[in-house]
Design an enzyme around this catalytic site. Structure first.
Site, PDB file in Angstrom:
ATOM      1  N   GLU A  88      28.730   1.590  25.502  1.00 52.93           N
ATOM      2  CA  GLU A  88      29.699   1.457  26.602  1.00 52.93           C
ATOM      3  C   GLU A  88      31.120   1.666  26.099  1.00 52.93           C
ATOM      4  O   GLU A  88      31.946   2.313  26.755  1.00 52.93           O
ATOM      5  CB  GLU A  88      29.609   0.053  27.229  1.00 52.93           C
ATOM      6  CG  GLU A  88      28.250  -0.317  27.817  1.00 52.93           C
ATOM      7  CD  GLU A  88      27.323  -0.961  26.790  1.00 52.93           C
ATOM      8  OE1 GLU A  88      27.350  -0.574  25.608  1.00 52.93           O
ATOM      9  OE2 GLU A  88      26.554  -1.859  27.188  1.00 52.93           O
ATOM     10  N   TRP A 117      -2.673  18.094   0.042  1.00 50.67           N
ATOM     11  CA  TRP A 117      -2.347  17.644   1.395  1.00 50.67           C
ATOM     12  C   TRP A 117      -3.462  17.991   2.348  1.00 50.67           C
ATOM     13  O   TRP A 117      -4.006  19.100   2.257  1.00 50.67           O
ATOM     14  CB  TRP A 117      -1.051  18.296   1.883  1.00 50.67           C
ATOM     15  CG  TRP A 117       0.116  17.993   0.981  1.00 50.67           C
ATOM     16  CD1 TRP A 117       0.747  18.841   0.136  1.00 50.67           C
ATOM     17  CD2 TRP A 117       0.810  16.735   0.876  1.00 50.67           C
ATOM     18  NE1 TRP A 117       1.793  18.207  -0.498  1.00 50.67           N
ATOM     19  CE2 TRP A 117       1.848  16.919  -0.059  1.00 50.67           C
ATOM     20  CE3 TRP A 117       0.657  15.480   1.474  1.00 50.67           C
ATOM     21  CZ2 TRP A 117       2.717  15.871  -0.401  1.00 50.67           C
ATOM     22  CZ3 TRP A 117       1.527  14.466   1.122  1.00 50.67           C
ATOM     23  CH2 TRP A 117       2.538  14.679   0.201  1.00 50.67           C
ATOM     24  N   ASP A 155      -1.261   7.721  -5.638  1.00 51.96           N
ATOM     25  CA  ASP A 155      -0.388   8.856  -5.288  1.00 51.96           C
ATOM     26  C   ASP A 155       1.025   8.742  -5.859  1.00 51.96           C
ATOM     27  O   ASP A 155       1.763   9.714  -5.860  1.00 51.96           O
ATOM     28  CB  ASP A 155      -0.243   8.968  -3.761  1.00 51.96           C
ATOM     29  CG  ASP A 155      -1.567   9.232  -3.064  1.00 51.96           C
ATOM     30  OD1 ASP A 155      -2.524   9.602  -3.764  1.00 51.96           O
ATOM     31  OD2 ASP A 155      -1.633   9.061  -1.833  1.00 51.96           O
ATOM     32  N   GLU A 180       2.113   3.533   5.887  1.00 50.31           N
ATOM     33  CA  GLU A 180       1.415   4.681   5.285  1.00 50.31           C
ATOM     34  C   GLU A 180       0.628   4.142   4.103  1.00 50.31           C
ATOM     35  O   GLU A 180       1.107   4.161   2.966  1.00 50.31           O
ATOM     36  CB  GLU A 180       2.405   5.755   4.814  1.00 50.31           C
ATOM     37  CG  GLU A 180       2.920   6.623   5.931  1.00 50.31           C
ATOM     38  CD  GLU A 180       3.568   7.917   5.462  1.00 50.31           C
ATOM     39  OE1 GLU A 180       3.071   8.538   4.498  1.00 50.31           O
ATOM     40  OE2 GLU A 180       4.579   8.288   6.067  1.00 50.31           O
TER      41      GLU A 180
END
Ligand SMILES: NC(=O)c1ccc[n+]([C@@H]2O[C@H](COP(=O)([O-])OP(=O)(O)OC[C@H]3O[C@@H](n4cnc5c(N)ncnc54)[C@H](OP(=O)(O)O)[C@@H]3O)[C@@H](O)[C@H]2O)c1
Length: 372
Positions: free
Chosen positions: A55, A176, A206, A299
């Site tokens: 605002e 992947w 990983d 994840e």
């Protein structure tokens, strides 16, 4: 109750709010459009925390362009605030500017202040309406709403899987499974989250950085690791850069040395154990909410995914499905037991299904007993 032009202006306010998607955290993303005599005279959206709310930005914009605010209508995607936080209340600023009407998409979800901003405006003689495009406004701030109403973040579990629901080979190889477009999209979802959470299994296998790289953002989400026994290597990439928050089951003599090594890498350690010697996941969500986490992006591998789902700590699944098959002995998505009958299955509702390059993106929400 609302005219066609009201819808148009609120849609614009929502589009402006969207510009704060990566930056307003922990504040909600809010947009504001000021209209006078049918003409848009000012626009704004929430700036990073501590700076102008939507605002105020819109009023500054109108004034800079030489417009008079008296008699204008303000379209805001969230009830104007009524309290002194890091900035003064927006409701007062609108009153001082002598706007005639305020149309809000939704009330402030914080039960302690909800409706107060609108009441202050009404008491000042302003024509106030609420509820225009409310569900769109709610979606935009789904995490903020969750934190305010449930005292826990909105938890989104991201999984990249083959068409047969596998997330990695038995060897652990998983990079992947999906294509570049899906991976970049995954980074955009990371970017909007307050925090990204993973498990010790994924860190060991990983060694991910868990940062946002594929999209442009000035803010990196906080990184959170679930590591019951503090097994993570201090050299793991998750500790590179800003401090990572590590939840473990206990901090005592048995892991004091490992704790020190992780602290030396800038990690903050929080002990929140349950009776099984694991991290108490619901309590962890409460702790993250206390720390201002609105959207939590998970994840992790199938084990932690399973624990989170079993313990009612997941709100939606963000699944990227690749057009490939990895076979039944490959790793699954979520380690949960089969129900005795179909009646007992975990129910989901598809929220959206999109195509990204060669992959699909499915957003599916967990249906709770309350929803059913
Ligand atoms: N395709 C994808 O989207 C994707 C995403 C991430 C990872 N992955 C793959 O997943 C594989 C790793 O899977 P993972 O299941 O071993 O990894 P993970 O889920 O990240 O971590 C597993 C560990 O989490 C811990 N855990 C589970 N519930 C817990 C709880 N309530 N409190 C504390 N700790 C808890 C367990 O540790 P303790 O045994 O110590 O209790 C478990 O070993 C890797 O191959 C990786 O590539 C795939």
């Amino acid at each position: 109750m609302f005219s066609q032009s009201d819808f148009v202006h609120m849609e614009r306010a929502l589009a402006l709010a969207q510009r704060g998607l990566y930056t307003t955290d922990p504040n909600p993303r809010v947009g504001c459009v000021l209209v006078r005599d049918g003409v848009v005279i000012g626009e704004g959206y929430t700036q990073p925390a501590g700076q102008d709310h939507a605002e105020i930005q819109a009023m500054k914009d109108a004034r800079t362009r030489g417009h008079e605010l008296r008699g204008a209508t303000a379209y805001v995607t969230l009830e104007p605030c009524s309290h002194f936080g890091r900035t003064p209340p927006c409701a007062n600023a609108l009153i001082e500017a002598k706007v005639a009407r305020v149309i809000a998409a939704m009330e402030d979800p914080n039960p302690l202040v909800s409706g107060r901003g609108l009441a202050i405006l009404r008491d000042a003689g302003i024509d106030v309406r609420c509820g225009l495009l409310a569900s769109e406004a709610r979606e935009l701030n789904i995490g903020f709403v969750s934190r305010m109403t449930r005292k826990r973040p909105w938890v989104r579990m991201k999984v990249a899987a083959s068409l047969d629901g596998r997330t990695g080979l038995p060897s652990g190889e998983s990079q992947w499974i999906t294509g570049e477009a899906a991976r970049a999209d995954g980074h955009a979802w990371r970017a909007r989250a307050s925090a990204i959470l993973t498990g010790i299994g994924t860190v060991k296998e990983d060694d991910p950085r868990m940062t946002v790289r594929a999209v442009n953002t000035p803010r990196q989400p906080k990184r959170v690791l679930i590591d019951s026994r503090l097994d993570a290597s201090p050299l793991a990439q998750i500790f590179v850069g800003a401090p990572t928050l590590v939840f473990c089951a206990a901090l005592d003599e048995s892991n004091a040395e490992r704790a020190e090594a992780l602290r030396a890498r800038g990690a903050e350690l929080v002990a929140l154990g349950n009776e099984h010697g694991k991290v108490d996941l619901p309590a962890m969500l409460g702790e993250l909410a206390e720390r201002g986490v609105n959207e939590l992006h998970v994840e992790a591998g199938y084990k932690l995914n399973g624990s989170l789902l079993r313990e009612g700590c997941v709100d939606e699944l963000l699944v990227y499905v690749a057009p490939s098959l990895l076979g039944t002995s490959s790793l699954g998505m979520i380690d949960i037991a089969a129900p005795a009958t179909l009646e007992g299955r975990t129910r989901l509702a598809f929220h959206s299904v999109d195509r990204l390059g060669n992959d699909l993106r499915i957003l599916a929400r967990v249906v709770t007993a309350q929803d059913a």
